[in-house]
Design a protein around this motif. Structure first.
Motif, PDB file in Angstrom:
ATOM      1  N   GLU A 166       0.858  -1.179   0.000  1.00  0.00           N
ATOM      2  CA  GLU A 166       0.000   0.000   0.000  1.00  0.00           C
ATOM      3  C   GLU A 166       0.891   1.224   0.000  1.00  0.00           C
ATOM      4  OE1 GLU A 166      -2.204   3.252   0.648  1.00  0.00           O
ATOM      5  OE2 GLU A 166      -0.725   2.663   2.167  1.00  0.00           O
ATOM      6  N   SER A 167       0.562   2.200  -0.866  1.00  0.00           N
ATOM      7  CA  SER A 167       1.454   3.356  -1.038  1.00  0.00           C
ATOM      8  C   SER A 167       0.781   4.702  -0.825  1.00  0.00           C
ATOM      9  CB  SER A 167       2.081   3.324  -2.446  1.00  0.00           C
ATOM     10  OG  SER A 167       1.066   3.338  -3.445  1.00  0.00           O
ATOM     11  N   GLY A 168      -0.481   4.738  -0.446  1.00  0.00           N
ATOM     12  CA  GLY A 168      -1.172   6.009  -0.332  1.00  0.00           C
ATOM     13  C   GLY A 168      -1.337   6.537   1.080  1.00  0.00           C
ATOM     14  N   LEU A 169      -1.127   5.679   2.081  1.00  0.00           N
ATOM     15  CA  LEU A 169      -1.346   6.069   3.468  1.00  0.00           C
ATOM     16  C   LEU A 169      -0.025   6.218   4.209  1.00  0.00           C
ATOM     17  CD1 LEU A 169      -4.228   3.557   4.340  1.00  0.00           C
ATOM     18  CD2 LEU A 169      -4.473   5.997   3.850  1.00  0.00           C
ATOM     19  N   PRO A 170       0.015   7.074   5.225  1.00  0.00           N
ATOM     20  CA  PRO A 170       1.220   7.162   6.053  1.00  0.00           C
ATOM     21  C   PRO A 170       1.379   5.910   6.903  1.00  0.00           C
ATOM     22  CG  PRO A 170      -0.532   8.497   6.992  1.00  0.00           C
ATOM     23  CD  PRO A 170      -1.041   8.027   5.662  1.00  0.00           C
ATOM     24  N   GLU A 171       2.609   5.670   7.367  1.00  0.00           N
ATOM     25  CA  GLU A 171       2.828   4.551   8.275  1.00  0.00           C
ATOM     26  C   GLU A 171       1.960   4.722   9.516  1.00  0.00           C
ATOM     27  OE1 GLU A 171       4.714   1.891   7.856  1.00  0.00           O
ATOM     28  OE2 GLU A 171       5.481   2.497   5.892  1.00  0.00           O
ATOM     29  N   GLY A 172       1.383   3.629   9.979  1.00  0.00           N
ATOM     30  CA  GLY A 172       0.554   3.717  11.167  1.00  0.00           C
ATOM     31  C   GLY A 172      -0.558   2.696  11.155  1.00  0.00           C
ATOM     32  N   ALA A 173      -1.498   2.858  12.093  1.00  0.00           N
ATOM     33  CA  ALA A 173      -2.549   1.861  12.295  1.00  0.00           C
ATOM     34  C   ALA A 173      -3.433   1.690  11.064  1.00  0.00           C
ATOM     35  CB  ALA A 173      -3.395   2.236  13.506  1.00  0.00           C
ATOM     36  N   ASP A 174      -3.809   2.795  10.394  1.00  0.00           N
ATOM     37  CA  ASP A 174      -4.696   2.678   9.233  1.00  0.00           C
ATOM     38  C   ASP A 174      -4.081   1.791   8.165  1.00  0.00           C
ATOM     39  OD1 ASP A 174      -6.658   4.299  10.328  1.00  0.00           O
ATOM     40  OD2 ASP A 174      -5.911   6.121   9.381  1.00  0.00           O
ATOM     41  N   ARG A 175      -2.824   2.054   7.862  1.00  0.00           N
ATOM     42  CA  ARG A 175      -2.148   1.278   6.819  1.00  0.00           C
ATOM     43  C   ARG A 175      -2.000  -0.185   7.252  1.00  0.00           C
ATOM     44  NH1 ARG A 175       3.057  -0.085   5.004  1.00  0.00           N
ATOM     45  NH2 ARG A 175       3.232  -0.001   2.718  1.00  0.00           N
TER      46      ARG A 175
END
Length: 238
Positions: free
Chosen positions: A142-151
């Motif tokens: 996945e390349s659209g979200l920042p590092e973290g819980a959502d990703r």
């Protein structure tokens, strides 16, 4: 096992009818991974949604949120009699353990309750729910979200083979860029609209009726009602 057709799960779905959600040639349950915001909605408003009761004034005044809750209510009603398998993944548990004691007391029992309902649908109490295992190895990226819980949650949902990641988070809906196995990212209203447009109803729709379809001549109009217990126990428990 998560995708296996079982009598206890109820009538499932076919790729021919839901081509944007299910893999080619697929016949089986619709696996829906829940974001934490949807899990919280179930806890806070689930009882009212299932009973068609009034919601708090601040919710009634938020048209966009109300639309999503209406969509969630319709999905719950379909789930009662159709093989939709709600799952949460390990990151949901690790997140819960990092926050307040109140969150820990409320959310972890909810995760366990979903696992209980899932066990009925899989027809096998020896199989662990995705939330009970270690973090699954990613099968895509996945390349659209920042590092973290959502990703992490999106990638875990993809790794366990979820067909849909259900969330109200606009950042996740608008910015997620997945490669690897296909998985739809939808809000409750979006998933409800897709199922309705495909003609999915409580006792019919969503299946192809082909000779090789396991749901042709399905012997039972409804699943084992035991699957209701876990999920219904968390509604209104916030």
């Amino acid at each position: 096992m998560l995708h296996q057709v079982t009598l206890d799960g109820g009538l499932g779905f076919c790729n021919q009818v839901l081509p944007s959600l299910l893999p080619s040639g697929y016949h089986g349950p619709l696996v829906v991974a829940l974001d934490s915001n949807v899990l919280i909605d179930l806890q806070q408003h689930g009882t009212a949604l299932m009973n068609d009761d009034s919601l708090p004034d601040e919710v009634e005044a938020d048209a966009a949120y109300l639309e999503e809750l209406d969509g969630l209510a319709d999905i719950l009603n379909v789930w009662l009699l159709r093989d939709i398998r709600f799952v949460v993944t390990p990151r949901s548990k690790t997140d819960a353990k990092k926050v307040s004691e109140r969150f820990l007391e409320r959310r972890l029992p909810s995760i366990e309750a979903l696992a209980e309902s899932l066990a009925f649908q899989m027809g096998d109490w020896t199989i662990s729910a995705p939330s009970d295992g270690p973090a699954p190895t990613p099968v895509g990226d996945e390349s659209g979200l920042p590092e973290g819980a959502d990703r992490d949650l999106v990638l875990e949902a993809q790794a366990i083979g979820a067909h849909v990641f259900l969330t109200r988070d606009r950042l996740v809906l608008d910015r997620t860029v997945l490669v690897g196995p296909a998985m739809a990212l939808l809000s409750p209203a979006g998933l409800e609209a897709y199922l309705a447009a495909a003609g999915v109803q409580l006792f019919l729709g969503g299946t192809c009726g082909s000779d090789g379809c396991p749901y042709t001549g399905w012997p039972f109009p409804a699943p084992d009602m035991g699957k209701w217990g876990g999920l219904l126990s968390i509604l209104g428990s916030s």
